[in-house]
Design a protein around this motif. Structure first.
Motif, PDB file in Angstrom:
ATOM      1  N   SER A 295       0.867  -1.173   0.000  1.00 39.08           N
ATOM      2  CA  SER A 295       0.000   0.000   0.000  1.00 39.08           C
ATOM      3  C   SER A 295       0.910   1.232   0.000  1.00 39.08           C
ATOM      4  O   SER A 295       1.626   1.488   0.962  1.00 39.08           O
ATOM      5  CB  SER A 295      -0.876  -0.021   1.253  1.00 39.08           C
ATOM      6  OG  SER A 295      -1.247   1.278   1.589  1.00 39.08           O
ATOM      7  N   GLU A 297       0.416   4.426   0.227  1.00 40.39           N
ATOM      8  CA  GLU A 297       0.136   5.457   1.234  1.00 40.39           C
ATOM      9  C   GLU A 297       0.755   5.076   2.582  1.00 40.39           C
ATOM     10  O   GLU A 297       1.339   5.886   3.277  1.00 40.39           O
ATOM     11  CB  GLU A 297      -1.376   5.657   1.413  1.00 40.39           C
ATOM     12  CG  GLU A 297      -2.025   6.437   0.281  1.00 40.39           C
ATOM     13  CD  GLU A 297      -1.332   7.776   0.035  1.00 40.39           C
ATOM     14  OE1 GLU A 297      -0.943   8.440   1.022  1.00 40.39           O
ATOM     15  OE2 GLU A 297      -1.153   8.145  -1.143  1.00 40.39           O
ATOM     16  N   TYR A 298       0.591   3.804   2.935  1.00 46.27           N
ATOM     17  CA  TYR A 298       1.148   3.322   4.196  1.00 46.27           C
ATOM     18  C   TYR A 298       2.669   3.378   4.168  1.00 46.27           C
ATOM     19  O   TYR A 298       3.328   3.861   5.099  1.00 46.27           O
ATOM     20  CB  TYR A 298       0.648   1.894   4.450  1.00 46.27           C
ATOM     21  CG  TYR A 298       1.572   1.059   5.266  1.00 46.27           C
ATOM     22  CD1 TYR A 298       1.928   1.456   6.556  1.00 46.27           C
ATOM     23  CD2 TYR A 298       2.086  -0.133   4.774  1.00 46.27           C
ATOM     24  CE1 TYR A 298       2.784   0.688   7.308  1.00 46.27           C
ATOM     25  CE2 TYR A 298       2.936  -0.900   5.528  1.00 46.27           C
ATOM     26  CZ  TYR A 298       3.299  -0.485   6.793  1.00 46.27           C
ATOM     27  OH  TYR A 298       4.143  -1.250   7.540  1.00 46.27           O
ATOM     28  N   ARG A 300       4.520   5.259   2.364  1.00 41.71           N
ATOM     29  CA  ARG A 300       4.983   6.638   2.388  1.00 41.71           C
ATOM     30  C   ARG A 300       4.966   7.187   3.811  1.00 41.71           C
ATOM     31  O   ARG A 300       5.907   7.872   4.246  1.00 41.71           O
ATOM     32  CB  ARG A 300       4.118   7.512   1.475  1.00 41.71           C
ATOM     33  CG  ARG A 300       4.593   8.954   1.476  1.00 41.71           C
ATOM     34  CD  ARG A 300       3.953   9.755   0.386  1.00 41.71           C
ATOM     35  NE  ARG A 300       2.542   9.998   0.669  1.00 41.71           N
ATOM     36  CZ  ARG A 300       1.812  10.910   0.023  1.00 41.71           C
ATOM     37  NH1 ARG A 300       2.357  11.630  -0.953  1.00 41.71           N
ATOM     38  NH2 ARG A 300       0.556  11.069   0.326  1.00 41.71           N
ATOM     39  N   PRO A 311       4.070  13.088   5.755  1.00 40.95           N
ATOM     40  CA  PRO A 311       3.882  12.300   4.524  1.00 40.95           C
ATOM     41  C   PRO A 311       3.703  13.163   3.272  1.00 40.95           C
ATOM     42  O   PRO A 311       4.273  12.864   2.221  1.00 40.95           O
ATOM     43  CB  PRO A 311       2.623  11.486   4.825  1.00 40.95           C
ATOM     44  CG  PRO A 311       2.621  11.325   6.302  1.00 40.95           C
ATOM     45  CD  PRO A 311       3.222  12.600   6.854  1.00 40.95           C
ATOM     46  N   HIS A 312       2.935  14.273   3.389  1.00 41.39           N
ATOM     47  CA  HIS A 312       2.663  15.054   2.167  1.00 41.39           C
ATOM     48  C   HIS A 312       3.919  15.706   1.607  1.00 41.39           C
ATOM     49  O   HIS A 312       3.934  16.162   0.451  1.00 41.39           O
ATOM     50  CB  HIS A 312       1.586  16.117   2.447  1.00 41.39           C
ATOM     51  CG  HIS A 312       2.054  17.194   3.381  1.00 41.39           C
ATOM     52  ND1 HIS A 312       2.829  18.256   2.973  1.00 41.39           N
ATOM     53  CD2 HIS A 312       1.883  17.342   4.714  1.00 41.39           C
ATOM     54  CE1 HIS A 312       3.114  19.011   4.013  1.00 41.39           C
ATOM     55  NE2 HIS A 312       2.549  18.481   5.089  1.00 41.39           N
ATOM     56  N   LEU A 316       4.801  11.124  -4.311  1.00 39.13           N
ATOM     57  CA  LEU A 316       5.057   9.741  -4.710  1.00 39.13           C
ATOM     58  C   LEU A 316       5.862   9.628  -6.004  1.00 39.13           C
ATOM     59  O   LEU A 316       6.709   8.752  -6.132  1.00 39.13           O
ATOM     60  CB  LEU A 316       3.738   8.972  -4.847  1.00 39.13           C
ATOM     61  CG  LEU A 316       3.175   8.360  -3.553  1.00 39.13           C
ATOM     62  CD1 LEU A 316       1.781   7.783  -3.798  1.00 39.13           C
ATOM     63  CD2 LEU A 316       4.094   7.270  -3.003  1.00 39.13           C
ATOM     64  N   ARG A 352       7.978   6.568  -5.052  1.00 38.97           N
ATOM     65  CA  ARG A 352       7.278   5.308  -5.345  1.00 38.97           C
ATOM     66  C   ARG A 352       8.286   4.188  -5.653  1.00 38.97           C
ATOM     67  O   ARG A 352       8.146   3.055  -5.179  1.00 38.97           O
ATOM     68  CB  ARG A 352       6.326   5.506  -6.532  1.00 38.97           C
ATOM     69  CG  ARG A 352       5.319   4.360  -6.707  1.00 38.97           C
ATOM     70  CD  ARG A 352       4.492   4.523  -7.976  1.00 38.97           C
ATOM     71  NE  ARG A 352       3.655   5.731  -7.993  1.00 38.97           N
ATOM     72  CZ  ARG A 352       2.444   5.822  -7.418  1.00 38.97           C
ATOM     73  NH1 ARG A 352       1.931   4.784  -6.779  1.00 38.97           N
ATOM     74  NH2 ARG A 352       1.758   6.949  -7.488  1.00 38.97           N
TER      75      ARG A 352
END
Lengths: 450, 450
Positions: A295, A297-298, A300, A311-312, A316, A352
């Motif tokens: 995942s 998002e996780y 990151r 995180p932001h 990615l 990513r």
């Protein structure tokens, strides 16, 4: 090649469904394997079938973040390894335990007990514990500084070896007729008084089969390497390229010499995450499948937490931002932090892509290929002064370990690199390391216990 | 008699070569049995053959005095019981651990791990640790006061149950398709802040098969009885006569009711040291042989230390001096102290006679006789409101336990007092005790962990 040459050492790093963070989502995986002792016993039996020197369990006295995203509960390692001891005969058993949040008397005793129960197969991976959340499980508001943690760790090990040596090897007489069980002149009060600990002793367990457990360490920061040079007998490390592996190997062996220890009595075992297929294509397919199961998002969020940013701040599909903190500003896992940043910068990876590369090994060297290719790379490192052996971290368990044992191990054995039978019965024996002398045997300055 | 009546509970208190301090000197004894895991495994298998509810190990984080006079090294109990778990199927596993010199996070985790590894068979004998020598193994100069130790113990148990409850029973979702492993709204930060401990949580182990380990306690002082009434689910106690046993039983059950708990959910198990012979004469001969093997000088020193006097103040062939300290002045094992003094005064024993009486059971009720006589006394106590079962403390191990299982157990089974097969698979199940509710399940005031 003959069989008398220098032998390779193999450690199996056990981790529930495997080292790839998404492995629990594969159809073959039991998502509750982390709580299943039979799973761990079976893994250790597989490693023993492959004539591994040891199995190893990581640990931290805190609930890892992201309970939502992967199995996060962990049974206490000395408990798991005791159950494994009862179901195996030869393989070494290395447990991680924190010097930051244990008492030396309790921990030294637990490892001595494991060493007795296993007939001399115990090892201790000595760690310091970073992170405010762990600190808050033990009455503190925040984690002690990196340097302070290492100072405490050093004193912790000093106290522990004193406790393990507090009974001389021939302290037990067991003379029924004379009604004398122990020779009290050979059981010593240690009277340790240091900066962090004040411990009277003696330990309430006699000296164990190995003298004391094999001392293992895995920090690769400056403090970590100095600590390793002084105390470790085996070192786990993450080295992404052969060049870096050789540099680390030379650096640590040199540090060991400089503190007056024998470099051959300190083994260096880089981690490798083998993803094995019958063909290279099959291996790469499994690797790709695992990457798809991450995942982003996780992952990151996890990366951001490691970097100390939000995180932001990590887009990615862009490279890492320029203004990340320096290693000095990072509290835990300093060398791993630098390794990851350098990997991303060197190969100009997007966030990513970096996530994909880290998903399997958290910075350890992932290697997808055939059994032959895995054996080749292991031999190459081993014969080029980059490793005394390897910390094998299968991406998927149990299948990754089974493939390694069934396919890679026979090749290594054919090449004369790996034992075909155990010749020793203790962990120190497997690693070719001496049983330590007892520091109290030839001196009498200490007060006799009673 | 039918089989549906109230059943007796049996715990086997394991101790190296047996509870008699001189048992290691018998020809049959292995004087290093205290360090032999196979010895403990074999004892537990014998108890399981006898359909005992549980086995139990005492402990203290200090080297007991008198290394010279008997086996004094002890492996850590949760390690021993984990090895036993792997070699047995049903029997409960109760380990002593100190609330004075452990951290709740570490200990709660270890017991939760043992509960998982054993499939719900873990129990914790909650103790406080007295004595300056133990304190000095943990950075203190002297032992904290009795009352302080019990206050810390109470808070320790409160923190532990919060940690064990920090994962709700249905917190693990393990949904591979949705990529959700845990439901983080059901994993709770406990945020404990008390007088002795500040612990964030959650625990890093999910809720274990029994919810949490069976809570056992053995203190019989005022503080001890109040603690037991509030927290214990099973109580080990030393009661020398039926009258005293009945009084203790009534007193504790009453205290349990007064704090609003169900007295049937708190089991009282007095200790008994059976010395079994084919005839009463044979039993008395074994008892006499054991008494002859006691070293009176050593035993006197031990008694003097318990009484807080010098050994020479206790003349071997005279009664105890009149001016012994009161219970209030004694720091550890207060109720045992009073019990011993009262026994000596009541029966006008010389110090030498008292030593003989204590050698086997340290104040527990020694009973020498045939299997039939042992079964009779057990039934008598059980049916006269003095016991819910017994803590069986064989004077000599393994033979004393084997005799009990082979000779006494069949009589108890014939009389319908003891199970003939296990009907449950957990320790709480064997004792007929409920799995505890999770204190966090129906409330949401707590902050969700993450």
């Amino acid at each position: 090649m003959g069989t008398s040459r220098r032998k390779l050492h193999l450690n199996a790093f056990l981790m529930a469904t495997g080292h790839h963070e998404a492995a629990w989502r594969l159809p073959e995986s039991d998502p509750n394997a982390n709580l299943d002792i039979d799973h761990y016993i079976s893994l250790a039996q597989t490693a023993e079938r492959g004539k591994f020197d040891s199995v190893f369990l990581a640990d931290s006295p805190v609930l890892f973040t992201h309970t939502e995203r992967r199995p996060s509960g962990k049974l206490e390692p000395t408990i798991i390894l005791t159950a494994i001891a009862a179901a195996t005969k030869k393989i070494g058993l290395i447990a991680t335990a924190s010097t930051s949040y244990n008492e030396p008397f309790n921990l030294a005793r637990r490892f001595a007990s494991l060493d007795f129960v296993s007939g001399g197969r115990a090892g201790w991976n000595i760690v310091t514990t970073a992170g405010a959340e762990a600190a808050q499980n033990f009455g503190l508001d925040d984690t002690p500084a990196h340097r302070t943690r290492y100072e405490r760790a050093a004193e912790f090990v000093e106290v522990s070896t004193k406790l393990w040596d507090s009974w001389e090897d021939d302290a037990i007489v067991a003379d029924k007729d004379a009604a004398i069980h122990g020779d009290s002149s050979k059981v010593h009060v240690i009277g340790h008084e240091g900066e962090f600990f004040k411990v009277r002793g003696p330990l309430n367990v006699p000296r164990s089969p190995q003298g004391y457990p094999l001392l293992v360490q895995a920090g690769s920061s400056e403090d970590g390497k100095e600590f390793a040079a002084r105390y470790s007998e085996a070192i786990f490390t993450a080295q992404p390229t052969l060049e870096e592996g050789k540099a680390f190997y030379a650096d640590v062996k040199d540090r060991v010499s400089r503190v007056g220890r024998d470099p051959e009595q300190v083994l260096i075992l880089p981690g490798i995450v083998p993803v094995i297929g019958d063909t290279e294509e099959e291996a790469r397919e499994l690797e790709a499948e695992l990457e798809r199961l991450i995942s982003p998002e996780y992952a990151r969020a996890q990366l951001a937490s490691r970097f100390g940013v939000e995180p932001h701040e990590l887009a990615l599909d862009e490279e890492l931002p320029e203004d990340l903190p320096s290693e000095d500003e990072i509290e835990g896992a300093k060398s791993r932090y630098t390794l990851i940043v350098e990997l991303a910068r060197r190969e100009k990876l997007t966030v990513r892509q970096l996530i994909g590369r880290l998903g399997g090994g958290r910075g350890h060297r992932t290697f997808a290929g055939t059994a032959q290719q895995v054996a080749d790379t292991i031999e190459h490192w081993f014969t080029n002064d980059a490793a005394d052996g390897f910390n094998i971290m299968p991406a998927v368990l149990p299948s990754g370990l089974e493939k390694f044992v069934d396919q890679v191990v026979p090749i290594l054995q054919e090449r004369g690199l790996l034992r075909t039978e155990y010749t020793e019965s203790t962990l120190r024996g497997h690693y070719g390391l001496a049983r330590p002398e007892n520091q109290f045997t030839e001196e009498s300055a200490l007060v006799s216990a009673r």
